[in-house]
Design an enzyme around this catalytic site. Sequence first.
Site, short mmCIF file in Angstrom:
data_model
loop_
_atom_site.label_atom_id
_atom_site.label_comp_id
_atom_site.label_asym_id
_atom_site.label_seq_id
_atom_site.Cartn_x
_atom_site.Cartn_y
_atom_site.Cartn_z
N ALA A 1 0.74 -1.24 -0.04
CA ALA A 1 0.15 -0.01 -0.08
C ALA A 1 0.71 1.46 0.19
O ALA A 1 0.53 2.21 -0.55
CB ALA A 1 -0.91 0.01 1.24
N ASP B 1 13.88 -5.81 5.61
CA ASP B 1 15.05 -5.39 4.82
C ASP B 1 15.10 -3.84 4.79
O ASP B 1 16.36 -3.50 4.97
CB ASP B 1 14.53 -5.68 3.57
CG ASP B 1 14.48 -7.32 3.30
OD1 ASP B 1 14.67 -8.11 4.14
OD2 ASP B 1 14.48 -7.83 2.02
N HIS C 1 -0.70 -10.22 17.32
CA HIS C 1 -2.03 -10.39 17.16
C HIS C 1 -2.52 -11.50 18.02
O HIS C 1 -2.17 -12.51 18.09
CB HIS C 1 -2.49 -10.63 15.45
CG HIS C 1 -3.86 -10.27 15.22
ND1 HIS C 1 -4.71 -11.05 15.78
CD2 HIS C 1 -4.37 -9.07 14.69
CE1 HIS C 1 -5.92 -10.65 15.48
NE2 HIS C 1 -5.61 -9.47 14.77
N ARG D 1 -4.97 -4.85 21.91
CA ARG D 1 -4.34 -6.19 21.42
C ARG D 1 -3.50 -6.34 22.22
O ARG D 1 -3.38 -7.76 22.74
CB ARG D 1 -3.75 -5.98 19.97
CG ARG D 1 -4.54 -5.90 19.03
CD ARG D 1 -4.04 -5.98 17.41
NE ARG D 1 -4.94 -5.75 16.61
CZ ARG D 1 -4.99 -5.52 15.32
NH1 ARG D 1 -3.78 -5.22 14.91
NH2 ARG D 1 -5.99 -5.58 14.43
N HIS E 1 2.74 -9.77 14.69
CA HIS E 1 1.74 -9.26 13.75
C HIS E 1 2.14 -7.74 13.00
O HIS E 1 2.20 -7.62 11.89
CB HIS E 1 0.43 -8.76 14.29
CG HIS E 1 -0.60 -8.53 13.50
ND1 HIS E 1 -0.95 -9.26 12.35
CD2 HIS E 1 -1.44 -7.48 13.57
CE1 HIS E 1 -1.91 -8.79 11.83
NE2 HIS E 1 -2.27 -7.61 12.40
N GLU F 1 5.01 0.41 6.87
CA GLU F 1 5.33 -0.38 8.24
C GLU F 1 6.97 -0.21 8.60
O GLU F 1 7.40 -0.41 9.67
CB GLU F 1 4.85 -1.79 7.98
CG GLU F 1 4.95 -2.32 9.41
CD GLU F 1 4.17 -3.87 9.62
OE1 GLU F 1 3.40 -4.09 8.57
OE2 GLU F 1 4.68 -4.65 10.12
N ARG G 1 0.01 -0.03 18.22
CA ARG G 1 -0.57 0.49 17.19
C ARG G 1 -2.09 0.15 17.40
O ARG G 1 -2.39 -0.95 17.65
CB ARG G 1 -0.31 -0.32 15.90
CG ARG G 1 -0.99 0.02 14.70
CD ARG G 1 -0.76 -0.99 13.40
NE ARG G 1 -1.05 -2.31 13.93
CZ ARG G 1 -1.92 -3.22 13.08
NH1 ARG G 1 -2.24 -2.72 11.81
NH2 ARG G 1 -2.27 -4.21 13.35
C1 LIG Z 1 -2.71 -10.62 8.32
C2 LIG Z 1 -2.61 -9.12 8.40
C3 LIG Z 1 -3.72 -8.37 8.52
C4 LIG Z 1 -3.88 -7.23 8.53
N1 LIG Z 1 -4.85 -6.32 8.67
C5 LIG Z 1 -4.72 -5.08 8.94
C6 LIG Z 1 -5.89 -4.15 8.93
O1 LIG Z 1 -7.13 -4.68 8.84
N2 LIG Z 1 -5.84 -2.90 8.69
C7 LIG Z 1 -4.52 -2.53 8.88
O2 LIG Z 1 -4.59 -1.16 8.73
N3 LIG Z 1 -3.36 -3.09 8.86
C8 LIG Z 1 -3.52 -4.20 8.89
N4 LIG Z 1 -2.30 -4.96 8.89
C9 LIG Z 1 -1.10 -4.50 8.68
C10 LIG Z 1 -0.91 -3.92 7.23
O3 LIG Z 1 -1.56 -4.95 6.29
C11 LIG Z 1 0.52 -3.26 7.15
O4 LIG Z 1 0.97 -2.70 7.95
C12 LIG Z 1 0.60 -2.67 5.74
O5 LIG Z 1 0.04 -3.39 4.61
C13 LIG Z 1 2.13 -2.39 5.37
O6 LIG Z 1 2.11 -1.86 4.01
P1 LIG Z 1 3.62 -1.54 3.48
O7 LIG Z 1 3.16 -0.93 2.12
O8 LIG Z 1 4.32 -0.82 4.31
O9 LIG Z 1 4.26 -3.01 3.14
P2 LIG Z 1 4.07 -4.54 2.47
O10 LIG Z 1 2.44 -4.44 2.08
O11 LIG Z 1 4.46 -5.55 3.54
O12 LIG Z 1 4.71 -4.52 1.33
C14 LIG Z 1 6.09 -4.54 1.24
C15 LIG Z 1 6.58 -4.67 -0.04
O13 LIG Z 1 8.15 -4.58 0.00
C16 LIG Z 1 8.80 -5.39 -0.66
N5 LIG Z 1 10.00 -5.80 -0.13
C17 LIG Z 1 10.52 -6.12 1.02
N6 LIG Z 1 11.75 -6.18 1.01
C18 LIG Z 1 12.33 -5.83 -0.42
C19 LIG Z 1 13.53 -5.77 -0.89
N7 LIG Z 1 14.68 -6.15 -0.02
N8 LIG Z 1 13.74 -5.58 -2.22
C20 LIG Z 1 12.66 -5.31 -2.97
N9 LIG Z 1 11.32 -5.54 -2.28
C21 LIG Z 1 11.33 -5.74 -0.99
C22 LIG Z 1 7.86 -6.59 -0.82
O14 LIG Z 1 7.98 -7.72 -1.90
C23 LIG Z 1 6.43 -5.98 -0.84
O15 LIG Z 1 5.95 -5.74 -2.12
C24 LIG Z 1 -2.55 -6.55 8.70
C25 LIG Z 1 -1.33 -7.26 8.39
C26 LIG Z 1 -1.29 -8.71 8.41
C27 LIG Z 1 0.02 -9.13 8.09
#
Ligand SMILES: Cc1cc2nc3c(=O)[nH]c(=O)nc-3n(C[C@H](O)[C@H](O)[C@H](O)COP(=O)(O)OP(=O)(O)OC[C@H]3O[C@@H](n4cnc5c(N)ncnc54)[C@H](O)[C@@H]3O)c2cc1C
Length: 556
Positions: free
Chosen positions: A16, A220, A241, A287, A348, A372, A383
Amino acid sequence: MHTQHQYDVLIIGSGAAGLSLALRLPKRARVAVLSKGPVKEGNTWYAQGGISAVIDHKDSLDSHISDTMGAGAGLCNPEAVRHTVEHGPEAVQWLIDLGVSFTRREDEKHEDEFHLTREGGHQHRRVIHAADSTGQAVETSLVEAVRARPNIDLLEQHLAVDLITADRIGRKDNHCLGAYVLDRGKGKIEVFRAKFTVLATGGASKVYLYTSNPDTSTGDGIAMAWRAGCRVANMEFNQFHPTCLYHPRAKSFLITEAVRGEGGKLLLPSGKPFMQRYDPRGELAPRDIVARAIDNEMKRHGYDHVLLDISHKSADFIQKHFPTIYRRCLDLGFDLTREAIPVVPAAHYTCGGVPTDLKGHTDVNNLYVVGESACTGLHGANRMASNSLLECLVFATSAAADISSKLDTTSLPPELPEWDESQVTDSDEEVVVSHNWDELRRFMWDYVGIVRTDKRMERARRRVELLQQEIQDYYGNFRVTSDLLELRNLVQVAELIIRSAQMRKESRGLHYTLDYPEQNNDRPASDTILVPKKHDAGTVHHVAVKNVEQLSIVDN
Ligand SMILES: Cc1cc2nc3c(=O)[nH]c(=O)nc-3n(C[C@H](O)[C@H](O)[C@H](O)COP(=O)(O)OP(=O)(O)OC[C@H]3O[C@@H](n4cnc5c(N)ncnc54)[C@H](O)[C@@H]3O)c2cc1C
């Protein structure tokens, strides 16, 4: 000489945070978005519950702010909280405009309105959702929108190894110039040069044996930023969680908090409820309280799980509100509409990370962190549910605006040194990597998990130092693989978690230690800041941290 990839903005991560930032940049910017596996694999895809924002007219920004600050146990940065909450409605509207199909109310009088659910810590119903697979709906729309933008290259199977900073070419100006990236298809490490680099790599919950996160969450971005000279903050605050399905075949399957929000009860295997003994809010307590209560009941009685029961609701309600969970449970032999299901807590969410200001700046110039991996000050010591997707969207927007304002006045970095593979050989010792990976996750779970002590943390620290030594020997001599790179990052992050947890001589928010079971209210709450050796204090311009008294220098 290989051709070096060249972009205005290099975004590492396609969740996201990374995708929203890419879409918020102007169409004239040349942008690369990297994903280390398939584009959709990341925490975002698995988010179930939803996104919190003030949408209902009976709700208020002040209420969302006060709930968030309450959950954060004195460590939220009020500026970051206000910034996030105030921009929440606009961020959600942007997703609606993008085509995300959020669930609507069913009653005839209100069917034009979105259904809002309620989760732990929230005083109001303010969580907008797409049934119980909000993350899939959001990620799918974002990926579609990115694919339709010719200025954005979406590069799957590209794993960023390390950031390239100005000192690599003998400069002293503390700028990030791009990254070394392993193209997993080619098996080669290539140079990506960029005016701006953004870390959007998600969290680090894979450092623990049991986790709700997919395999991508190996910290990472946090490890790369640390090696590049950024401080990290509040790494001791790992959210567990309370409810993951307990079943040998259900690796990482989360049961959303919304099940408790809609009346689900936690029970001992005997059928006896227990949450009221821990908190008057019962199942809707924050939580950390629920996870600790379950952990305590399991340890006290020697149970391997507890139960979650929503079978008193109608089958129709359950199937409509929780279709994914209902189907997944049924596949595994549990009928959610008729019986209680076995659940356990699991790692979580990573509340700490790389400190940023409201625009995603870090300690290194032209390096941003969003999502994140960042520590914006929104979550503090804990959180609140559904605030994290919101944080991704809001901070991606402000970071994109900041980058956009500097695009035309920033020049591309010069040609950069290639990755040096002259000294490395192939190894057949992969067993070392998988063994160390297992060992790390188990001792982190046992010693630095939901309940900690000084002794346990000291044990973990000795073990992590040993692992670091082994990885160092291995890393310098053998050809790198994605497993080795991830292990190296996980071990680094584990060390940061342990050191941060050891520095906090109190229990607060998600950090609970039997040696200091109370929150220390004798002095103002302060963040835990770790400073790498390679840190140019002269260039530190922006930090989210509330109070830097607790600043500590750490050798790396
Ligand atoms: C089961 C579950 C349920 C959840 N439910 C909720 C919810 O209902 N509401 C809410 O607000 N939050 C929720 N969360 C938390 C939320 O989903 C995450 O905090 C959020 O999606 C993080 O988004 P992000 O874009 O930071 O990382 P992510 O969506 O984790 O994306 C990380 C990206 O980085 C890439 N990446 C990582 N390392 C490297 C690297 N070295 N080189 C290249 N690419 C790399 C990965 O391939 C991926 O594309 C939930 C989490 C989980 C696990």
